[in-house]
Design a protein around this motif. Structure first.
Motif, PDB file in Angstrom:
ATOM      1  N   THR A 180       1.379 -21.065 -21.444  1.00  0.00           N
ATOM      2  CA  THR A 180       0.114 -20.430 -21.833  1.00  0.00           C
ATOM      3  C   THR A 180       0.084 -18.942 -21.523  1.00  0.00           C
ATOM      4  OG1 THR A 180      -1.120 -22.498 -21.604  1.00  0.00           O
ATOM      5  CG2 THR A 180      -2.377 -20.451 -21.462  1.00  0.00           C
ATOM      6  N   GLN A 225      -4.637 -24.232 -26.940  1.00  0.00           N
ATOM      7  CA  GLN A 225      -5.541 -23.256 -26.330  1.00  0.00           C
ATOM      8  C   GLN A 225      -6.553 -22.682 -27.311  1.00  0.00           C
ATOM      9  OE1 GLN A 225      -5.706 -22.014 -23.007  1.00  0.00           O
ATOM     10  NE2 GLN A 225      -4.512 -23.869 -22.646  1.00  0.00           N
ATOM     11  N   TYR A 227      -5.862 -21.028 -29.876  1.00  0.00           N
ATOM     12  CA  TYR A 227      -5.331 -19.691 -30.097  1.00  0.00           C
ATOM     13  C   TYR A 227      -5.697 -19.146 -31.470  1.00  0.00           C
ATOM     14  CZ  TYR A 227      -1.989 -19.871 -26.146  1.00  0.00           C
ATOM     15  OH  TYR A 227      -1.395 -19.914 -24.912  1.00  0.00           O
ATOM     16  N   ALA A 269      -7.916 -27.452 -28.600  1.00  0.00           N
ATOM     17  CA  ALA A 269      -7.958 -27.870 -27.199  1.00  0.00           C
ATOM     18  C   ALA A 269      -9.113 -28.848 -27.022  1.00  0.00           C
ATOM     19  CB  ALA A 269      -8.123 -26.659 -26.295  1.00  0.00           C
ATOM     20  N   GLY A 273      -9.517 -25.235 -22.763  1.00  0.00           N
ATOM     21  CA  GLY A 273      -8.271 -24.527 -22.442  1.00  0.00           C
ATOM     22  C   GLY A 273      -7.747 -24.883 -21.066  1.00  0.00           C
TER      23      GLY A 273
END
Length: 297
Positions: A180, A225, A227, A269, A273
């Motif tokens: 991460t 995450q 992202y 997620a 996260g």
């Protein structure tokens, strides 16, 4: 350098508001204080203390100095500090022992090394519901479990082959869980995140060390995450290589990400996260099922 003026272990009762009892002095080579040199590694003398089941262990010490080594994300537990010795307030920059261990015979010594997701940050206060704590509890007292997860950490930090990795390599089984922070920030002092090949290179360095040390290793891939598109592409590329990397260095592989995302959206997620307690339970259940034989359960 810094100085330990005094140190105690105590019975904290069943919660942080209970009275602290059974204060037992901790000594260092027979002395109640110790001057600690920079980068010094040391142990206290053994201490005998009976803590009833479901009670908390309290660690209390007085340390003085400048730039005292500390954990910046210690809000997993009730932690307070005082400058005058009487008025204690919450503080998350608290110097903590690296390990408080119980001296007993165990089947295996297991260590988890990774970032704040391994450390358990942002889960419920004092609940110990994150994945590493759940696995430790599931293994039970026949095993030793050392959580060496550290907030903000990257594989590039671990690959320095210093004291941090050295601790983990003393175990029989090591869990490696990075990715991460490598993807987001890259090396310490760097100018941005690493690409998949760079992260894989650092992970390979870690696995090479574990293989040389004869430490059985379980490699976790990088968790979801939420992202942006650019960072998710790096995570996807990294995870596409992790199983092969594990096999190359004789390590086991665990699909960490699959336990934390919905089947129809691997990038999401599902539990946050920093996975919450429900996510920790899902990871623990899948981990114990996959590695029961390796762990001798």
């Amino acid at each position: 350098e810094y100085e330990i003026s005094s140190a105690y272990v105590c019975d904290g009762g069943t919660g942080p508001d209970d009275e602290i009892t059974s204060r037992t002095e901790v000594t260092f080579d027979g002395a109640g204080s110790k001057k600690v040199a920079p980068a010094e590694t040391f142990w206290s003398d053994p201490v005998t203390l009976n803590i009833p089941e479901d009670h908390y262990l309290v660690w209390e010490w007085t340390v003085t100095g400048k730039d005292i080594p500390c954990n910046k994300m210690s809000n997993l537990t009730s932690t307070t500090s005082s400058k005058n010795g009487s008025d204690f307030t919450y503080c998350d920059d608290v110097p903590l022992p690296l390990l408080i261990g119980a001296k007993r015979d165990v089947k295996y010594r297991v260590t988890a090394i990774g970032d704040s997701i391994t450390q358990g940050c942002m889960t419920d206060f004092m609940a110990y519901e994150f994945w590493a704590a759940r696995i430790a509890k599931e293994l039970g007292s026949d095993y030793a479990f050392w959580n060496c997860g550290l907030g903000w950490a990257r594989a590039s930090d671990c690959a320095q082959k210093g004291n941090w990795l050295g601790r983990a390599l003393n175990s029989d089984i090591m869990i490696v869980a990075f990715g991460t922070n490598d993807i987001v920030s890259g090396e310490y002092g760097g100018d941005g995140g690493n690409n998949a090949d760079e992260v894989n290179g650092y992970i390979s360095d870690i696995l090479e060390q574990s293989q040389a040390a004869g430490c059985r290793t379980i490699l976790f891939n990088a968790p979801p995450q939420d992202y942006d598109e650019e960072h998710e592409a790096v995570r996807t590329a990294l995870n596409d290589t992790e199983k092969q990397t594990a096999e190359k260095y004789g390590a086991e592989y665990f699909d960490f990400a699959a336990q934390l995302s919905p089947t129809d959206d691997p990038s999401a997620a599902l539990y946050g996260g920093h996975p919450n307690g429900e996510g920790g339970e899902a990871v623990c259940e899948a981990f114990m099922k996959q590695f029961a034989e390796l762990l001798g359960k």
